[in-house]
Design an enzyme around this catalytic site. Structure first.
Site, PDB file in Angstrom:
ATOM      1  N   GLU A 186      -0.615 -14.552 -41.191  1.00  0.00           N
ATOM      2  CA  GLU A 186       0.498 -14.856 -40.276  1.00  0.00           C
ATOM      3  C   GLU A 186       1.694 -13.932 -40.512  1.00  0.00           C
ATOM      4  OE1 GLU A 186       1.075 -19.037 -40.969  1.00  0.00           O
ATOM      5  OE2 GLU A 186      -0.784 -19.580 -39.953  1.00  0.00           O
ATOM      6  N   TYR A 192      -2.062 -19.258 -33.118  1.00  0.00           N
ATOM      7  CA  TYR A 192      -2.682 -20.584 -33.084  1.00  0.00           C
ATOM      8  C   TYR A 192      -4.155 -20.533 -32.674  1.00  0.00           C
ATOM      9  CZ  TYR A 192       1.764 -23.095 -33.778  1.00  0.00           C
ATOM     10  OH  TYR A 192       2.926 -23.620 -34.297  1.00  0.00           O
ATOM     11  N   ASN A 229       7.640 -30.920 -33.342  1.00  0.00           N
ATOM     12  CA  ASN A 229       7.712 -31.168 -34.794  1.00  0.00           C
ATOM     13  C   ASN A 229       8.439 -30.079 -35.572  1.00  0.00           C
ATOM     14  OD1 ASN A 229       5.750 -29.227 -34.757  1.00  0.00           O
ATOM     15  ND2 ASN A 229       4.178 -30.438 -35.788  1.00  0.00           N
ATOM     16  N   LYS A 241      10.782 -23.749 -34.913  1.00  0.00           N
ATOM     17  CA  LYS A 241      10.281 -23.758 -33.545  1.00  0.00           C
ATOM     18  C   LYS A 241      11.428 -23.928 -32.540  1.00  0.00           C
ATOM     19  CE  LYS A 241       5.664 -25.507 -34.826  1.00  0.00           C
ATOM     20  NZ  LYS A 241       4.739 -26.673 -34.734  1.00  0.00           N
TER      21      LYS A 241
HETATM   22  P1  IDP Z   1       0.487 -28.207 -38.763  1.00  0.00           P
HETATM   23  O1  IDP Z   1       1.586 -27.537 -37.979  1.00  0.00           O
HETATM   24  O2  IDP Z   1       1.018 -29.399 -39.533  1.00  0.00           O
HETATM   25  O3  IDP Z   1      -0.290 -27.251 -39.631  1.00  0.00           O
HETATM   26  P2  IDP Z   1      -1.835 -28.261 -36.982  1.00  0.00           P
HETATM   27  O4  IDP Z   1      -2.867 -29.346 -36.984  1.00  0.00           O
HETATM   28  O5  IDP Z   1      -2.212 -26.925 -37.542  1.00  0.00           O
HETATM   29  O6  IDP Z   1      -0.527 -28.845 -37.707  1.00  0.00           O
HETATM   30  O7  IDP Z   1      -1.339 -28.078 -35.478  1.00  0.00           O
HETATM   31  C1  IDP Z   1      -0.540 -26.984 -35.125  1.00  0.00           C
HETATM   32  C2  IDP Z   1       0.557 -27.467 -34.216  1.00  0.00           C
HETATM   33  O8  IDP Z   1      -0.023 -27.935 -32.994  1.00  0.00           O
HETATM   34  C3  IDP Z   1       1.361 -28.664 -34.725  1.00  0.00           C
HETATM   35  O9  IDP Z   1       2.396 -28.295 -35.631  1.00  0.00           O
HETATM   36  C4  IDP Z   1       1.929 -29.211 -33.429  1.00  0.00           C
HETATM   37  O10 IDP Z   1       3.032 -28.400 -32.971  1.00  0.00           O
HETATM   38  C5  IDP Z   1       0.768 -28.995 -32.474  1.00  0.00           C
HETATM   39  N1  IDP Z   1      -0.088 -30.175 -32.376  1.00  0.00           N
HETATM   40  C6  IDP Z   1      -1.066 -30.551 -33.214  1.00  0.00           C
HETATM   41  N2  IDP Z   1      -1.652 -31.691 -32.808  1.00  0.00           N
HETATM   42  C7  IDP Z   1      -1.033 -32.040 -31.656  1.00  0.00           C
HETATM   43  C8  IDP Z   1      -1.189 -33.127 -30.723  1.00  0.00           C
HETATM   44  O11 IDP Z   1      -2.019 -34.013 -30.891  1.00  0.00           O
HETATM   45  N3  IDP Z   1      -0.342 -33.112 -29.658  1.00  0.00           N
HETATM   46  C9  IDP Z   1       0.597 -32.152 -29.449  1.00  0.00           C
HETATM   47  N4  IDP Z   1       0.767 -31.127 -30.288  1.00  0.00           N
HETATM   48  C10 IDP Z   1      -0.031 -31.059 -31.367  1.00  0.00           C
END
Ligand code: IDP
Ligand code: MG
Length: 151
Positions: A127, A49, A113, A9
């Site tokens: 994807e 997404y 992240n 990212k």
């Molecule tokens: P993942 O990337 O571990 O699969 P997902 O739940 O699919 O996690 O969420 C996709 C992305 O959305 C996450 O990697 C993160 O960048 C973002 N994200 C998820 N939850 C939050 C949140 O509570 N706050 C801000 N960003 C979030």
């Protein structure tokens, strides 16, 4: 074979962590089938997404992933590869990700992240198809180390 889409990212690119993260993937023995630097458009971000549309973080997530270049890769391996990659990546919230995982070693906040990885073989195929054209992928190349990675 299973294929995962991995996105390094914008924070990973901006912080100069492409090399260290890519090294972990290569050193594990995973095989690259595609790799490129790109800018994610808003429509691509919304498609990728789509499952999160309507959630409170969705607009911020689209803003984040489109804010600067990303590095995208397609990584392949035997059955179970996607689950293994998710273990390497760590929990979604880096603050809670185990040490030794990518997010647990390089990140702090959930909104920064560092890495995306497909979460199932089905999402991997979906994807890969939205980020890469078939001509950009080398699906079946022989690697001299294969016999030293898989029995
Ligand atoms: P993942 O990337 O571990 O699969 P997902 O739940 O699919 O996690 O969420 C996709 C992305 O959305 C996450 O990697 C993160 O960048 C973002 N994200 C998820 N939850 C939050 C949140 O509570 N706050 C801000 N960003 C979030
Ligand atoms: Mg996810």
């Amino acid at each position: 074979m299973e294929r995962a889409l991995i996105i390094l990212k914008p924070d990973a690119v901006q912080r100069g962590l492409v090399g260290p993260i890519l090294s972990r993937i290569e050193q594990r023995g995973l095989k690259l089938q595609g790799l490129k630097l790109m800018q994610v458009s808003e429509s691509l971000a919304r498609t990728h997404y789509g499952e999160h549309e309507g959630k409170p973080f969705f607009n911020g997530l689209v803003g984040y992933i489109t804010s600067a270049p990303v590095v995208v890769l397609v990584v392949a391996g035997k059955a179970g590869t996607i689950e293994m990659i998710r273990t390497m990546v760590g929990a979604t919230n880096p603050a809670k990700a185990a040490p030794g995982t990518i997010r647990g070693d390089f990140g702090i906040e959930i909104g920064r992240n560092l890495i995306h990885a497909s979460d199932s073989p089905e999402s991997g195929e979906r994807e890969v198809a939205i980020f890469f054209s078939p001509a950009e992928l080398i699906a079946d190349w022989g690697r001299v180390t294969d016999a030293w990675i898989y029995e």
